[in-house]
Structures are given as C-alpha cells and as structure tokens.
Design a protein around this motif. Structure first.
Motif, PDB file in Angstrom:
ATOM      1  N   LEU A  19       0.831  -1.211   0.000  1.00  0.00           N
ATOM      2  CA  LEU A  19       0.000   0.000   0.000  1.00  0.00           C
ATOM      3  C   LEU A  19       0.864   1.260   0.000  1.00  0.00           C
ATOM      4  O   LEU A  19       0.549   2.247  -0.681  1.00  0.00           O
ATOM      5  CB  LEU A  19      -0.918  -0.002   1.219  1.00  0.00           C
ATOM      6  CG  LEU A  19      -2.091  -0.983   1.164  1.00  0.00           C
ATOM      7  CD1 LEU A  19      -2.718  -1.144   2.555  1.00  0.00           C
ATOM      8  CD2 LEU A  19      -3.141  -0.487   0.177  1.00  0.00           C
ATOM      9  N   LEU A  20       1.955   1.234   0.756  1.00  0.00           N
ATOM     10  CA  LEU A  20       2.864   2.384   0.785  1.00  0.00           C
ATOM     11  C   LEU A  20       3.511   2.599  -0.585  1.00  0.00           C
ATOM     12  O   LEU A  20       3.635   3.734  -1.054  1.00  0.00           O
ATOM     13  CB  LEU A  20       3.940   2.180   1.845  1.00  0.00           C
ATOM     14  CG  LEU A  20       3.512   2.394   3.289  1.00  0.00           C
ATOM     15  CD1 LEU A  20       4.616   1.968   4.254  1.00  0.00           C
ATOM     16  CD2 LEU A  20       3.162   3.857   3.537  1.00  0.00           C
ATOM     17  N   SER A  21       3.917   1.507  -1.214  1.00  0.00           N
ATOM     18  CA  SER A  21       4.534   1.602  -2.535  1.00  0.00           C
ATOM     19  C   SER A  21       3.556   2.181  -3.555  1.00  0.00           C
ATOM     20  O   SER A  21       3.913   3.066  -4.348  1.00  0.00           O
ATOM     21  CB  SER A  21       5.001   0.209  -2.979  1.00  0.00           C
ATOM     22  OG  SER A  21       5.571   0.268  -4.273  1.00  0.00           O
ATOM     23  N   TYR A  22       2.314   1.698  -3.524  1.00  0.00           N
ATOM     24  CA  TYR A  22       1.294   2.215  -4.441  1.00  0.00           C
ATOM     25  C   TYR A  22       1.018   3.696  -4.151  1.00  0.00           C
ATOM     26  O   TYR A  22       0.881   4.504  -5.081  1.00  0.00           O
ATOM     27  CB  TYR A  22       0.014   1.397  -4.295  1.00  0.00           C
ATOM     28  CG  TYR A  22      -1.090   1.831  -5.229  1.00  0.00           C
ATOM     29  CD1 TYR A  22      -1.210   1.268  -6.491  1.00  0.00           C
ATOM     30  CD2 TYR A  22      -2.012   2.808  -4.840  1.00  0.00           C
ATOM     31  CE1 TYR A  22      -2.223   1.667  -7.353  1.00  0.00           C
ATOM     32  CE2 TYR A  22      -3.020   3.222  -5.698  1.00  0.00           C
ATOM     33  CZ  TYR A  22      -3.115   2.646  -6.950  1.00  0.00           C
ATOM     34  OH  TYR A  22      -4.113   3.057  -7.803  1.00  0.00           O
ATOM     35  N   GLY A  23       0.935   4.032  -2.878  1.00  0.00           N
ATOM     36  CA  GLY A  23       0.649   5.411  -2.505  1.00  0.00           C
ATOM     37  C   GLY A  23       1.716   6.375  -2.972  1.00  0.00           C
ATOM     38  O   GLY A  23       1.416   7.478  -3.463  1.00  0.00           O
ATOM     39  N   ARG A  24       2.980   5.985  -2.838  1.00  0.00           N
ATOM     40  CA  ARG A  24       4.083   6.850  -3.279  1.00  0.00           C
ATOM     41  C   ARG A  24       4.107   6.973  -4.798  1.00  0.00           C
ATOM     42  O   ARG A  24       4.337   8.062  -5.342  1.00  0.00           O
ATOM     43  CB  ARG A  24       5.406   6.284  -2.777  1.00  0.00           C
ATOM     44  CG  ARG A  24       5.554   6.297  -1.254  1.00  0.00           C
ATOM     45  CD  ARG A  24       6.946   5.835  -0.846  1.00  0.00           C
ATOM     46  NE  ARG A  24       7.059   5.745   0.615  1.00  0.00           N
ATOM     47  CZ  ARG A  24       7.218   4.619   1.275  1.00  0.00           C
ATOM     48  NH1 ARG A  24       7.297   3.467   0.613  1.00  0.00           N
ATOM     49  NH2 ARG A  24       7.309   4.612   2.588  1.00  0.00           N
ATOM     50  N   LYS A  25       3.885   5.843  -5.492  1.00  0.00           N
ATOM     51  CA  LYS A  25       3.951   5.832  -6.948  1.00  0.00           C
ATOM     52  C   LYS A  25       2.847   6.673  -7.569  1.00  0.00           C
ATOM     53  O   LYS A  25       3.058   7.369  -8.572  1.00  0.00           O
ATOM     54  CB  LYS A  25       3.861   4.390  -7.448  1.00  0.00           C
ATOM     55  CG  LYS A  25       3.987   4.263  -8.969  1.00  0.00           C
ATOM     56  CD  LYS A  25       3.958   2.802  -9.395  1.00  0.00           C
ATOM     57  CE  LYS A  25       4.095   2.670 -10.905  1.00  0.00           C
ATOM     58  NZ  LYS A  25       4.080   1.241 -11.342  1.00  0.00           N
ATOM     59  N   HIS A  26       1.657   6.633  -6.976  1.00  0.00           N
ATOM     60  CA  HIS A  26       0.503   7.307  -7.574  1.00  0.00           C
ATOM     61  C   HIS A  26       0.065   8.537  -6.781  1.00  0.00           C
ATOM     62  O   HIS A  26      -1.019   9.077  -7.032  1.00  0.00           O
ATOM     63  CB  HIS A  26      -0.667   6.314  -7.683  1.00  0.00           C
ATOM     64  CG  HIS A  26      -0.375   5.132  -8.560  1.00  0.00           C
ATOM     65  ND1 HIS A  26      -0.422   5.183  -9.934  1.00  0.00           N
ATOM     66  CD2 HIS A  26      -0.003   3.853  -8.244  1.00  0.00           C
ATOM     67  CE1 HIS A  26      -0.123   4.000 -10.428  1.00  0.00           C
ATOM     68  NE2 HIS A  26       0.142   3.166  -9.436  1.00  0.00           N
ATOM     69  N   SER A  27       0.864   8.958  -5.827  1.00  0.00           N
ATOM     70  CA  SER A  27       0.527  10.118  -4.980  1.00  0.00           C
ATOM     71  C   SER A  27      -0.857   9.958  -4.354  1.00  0.00           C
ATOM     72  O   SER A  27      -1.650  10.904  -4.305  1.00  0.00           O
ATOM     73  CB  SER A  27       0.586  11.418  -5.800  1.00  0.00           C
ATOM     74  OG  SER A  27       1.887  11.631  -6.301  1.00  0.00           O
ATOM     75  N   ASN A  28      -1.129   8.747  -3.894  1.00  0.00           N
ATOM     76  CA  ASN A  28      -2.419   8.421  -3.293  1.00  0.00           C
ATOM     77  C   ASN A  28      -2.261   8.444  -1.777  1.00  0.00           C
ATOM     78  O   ASN A  28      -1.737   7.499  -1.175  1.00  0.00           O
ATOM     79  CB  ASN A  28      -2.883   7.039  -3.777  1.00  0.00           C
ATOM     80  CG  ASN A  28      -4.302   6.721  -3.372  1.00  0.00           C
ATOM     81  OD1 ASN A  28      -4.686   6.921  -2.220  1.00  0.00           O
ATOM     82  ND2 ASN A  28      -5.094   6.221  -4.312  1.00  0.00           N
TER      83      ASN A  28
END
Length: 223
Positions: A19-28
């Motif tokens: 979730l952290l990786s996705y959040g950083r990649k997509h500014s989510n």
C-alpha cells in the motif's frame, strides 16, 4: 486488516508495504495512510511498540481525509496505552471518540471509549474506568461483534489480574477514593480474572482471532 485480526503478521507487513509503494507511486494519500496503519498493526502484533507508534503517528500526520485518520488514531492511542503514555493516549483517544459521536463512526469510537476507561483506571479512577469500559463493550454484546468483544474481555482480564498482584502498591489517597469499588470486587477478583480470560479465549477461537487468543493464553498463564 483481516491478516491483522487473524494474527498473520507477515501478511499484514507485506500488505502495508504494498500500500505504501502504491501510494508513493501514484501520490495516493489514502493508500499511504492505510499502508502506515497496516504496517503499524503488524509491528503491534509483534509487540514492537516503538516502530508501531511511529507508523501510526505518520499515518495520522499525513491523513488528508479526517475519516481515514481515525483508524491509525485509534491504534496510536492503543500503542500509547501499551507504552505507558497515558496522557498522550487520552488526547488522541478523546479525539477519536468525539469524531465518532459527531460523524457516526461508532465502530472505532466504542473501542476508544474502552481504552479511555483503561486510562481512567491508570489514573486511579477504578470505578469510573470500569463503567466506561462496560459502556464501550455494550454494543458488541448487542451486535454480536465477537472480535471486539474478545478484545475487551481480554482487557478486563488484565485489569482484574493486576488487582491480584500483591506487589502492586495502591496509594492511601487512591484507596480512599476507590474504597467502595475495592470492597465489592476484591473478594471475587480471582473469579473475575478467570471469567474474563475464559470469555476472551472462547470468543477469539470462534472468529480465529489468533492475536487476541495468544495474548489471553499468555496472560491467563501468568495468572
């Protein structure tokens, strides 16, 4: 969340990182908040309070959506309680409780109320703290929320377990303030310890809440 409830620490840790990786990649930001939250829960399962508290604090700090901030806020309060920071716990837990009353998030607000009861007990207000915990637990009995019910039963067991500790010191002032509560409960405290831990164990088994089950076995074993 399901991994945390069922005690699958490694699954929760990996999910938090994803979730952290996705959040950083997509500014989510929401994904990042939940990533820190789930990762903090995985640390909490392993009794790593320092990293758990840091993860929950970061989740609360970056939460742009107030609703999303309540979940790590609740666990941050639980972490503070576990770490003995009662003053810090009271502040964040009261915020979670106030939010729940205003916006209808009782699912987490009732847990906050239970934990605030523990804070009151730690501050020497035994009767008030127990009543707060009982009031917070009531919806779980009515709605058959067995995981939360098991959690609170384990906390009750710990409270009464501490009363059996002959090395625990109660100040004369605290004893005077709680004389009625002590006179009522001390004669039956051993029965209350057994009752609450047995309830916690049975409920945790029903819903496969392995974290709660393990903690109840450990505490009951100490008893």
């Amino acid at each position: 969340y399901n991994a945390w409830v069922s005690g699958q620490r490694d699954v929760a840790f990996d999910t938090g990182n994803q979730l952290l990786s996705y959040g950083r990649k997509h500014s989510n930001i929401r994904s990042s908040v939940m990533g820190y939250f789930i990762k903090g829960c995985s640390y909490f399962m392993n009794a790593e309070l320092g990293p758990a508290i840091e993860s929950f604090e970061e989740a609360v700090r970056i939460a742009a959506d107030p609703y999303y901030g309540q979940f790590p806020g609740l666990m941050l309060g639980m972490g503070y309680v576990s770490n003995g920071d009662i003053k810090g716990a009271e502040g964040i837990l009261q915020h979670v409780l106030d939010f729940s009353r205003q916006y209808g998030t009782e699912t987490i607000g009732t847990v906050a109320q239970v934990l605030l009861g523990l804070c009151a007990i730690s501050n020497g207000k035994l009767n008030r703290g127990i009543k707060m915990m009982e009031a917070g637990q009531k919806p779980y009995l009515e709605n058959d929320s067995k995981w939360r019910h098991a959690l609170v039963e384990g906390l009750f067991g710990k409270v009464y377990l501490q009363m059996t500790d002959k090395d625990a010191r109660i100040s004369p002032v605290a004893m005077a303030k709680n004389i009625g509560f002590l006179l009522t409960n001390l004669p039956v405290v051993n029965r209350k310890v057994e009752q609450h831990f047995t309830n916690a164990i049975e409920l945790a088994r029903e819903v496969n809440a392995r974290g709660i089950l393990a903690q109840a076995y450990l505490d009951f074993g100490i008893y």
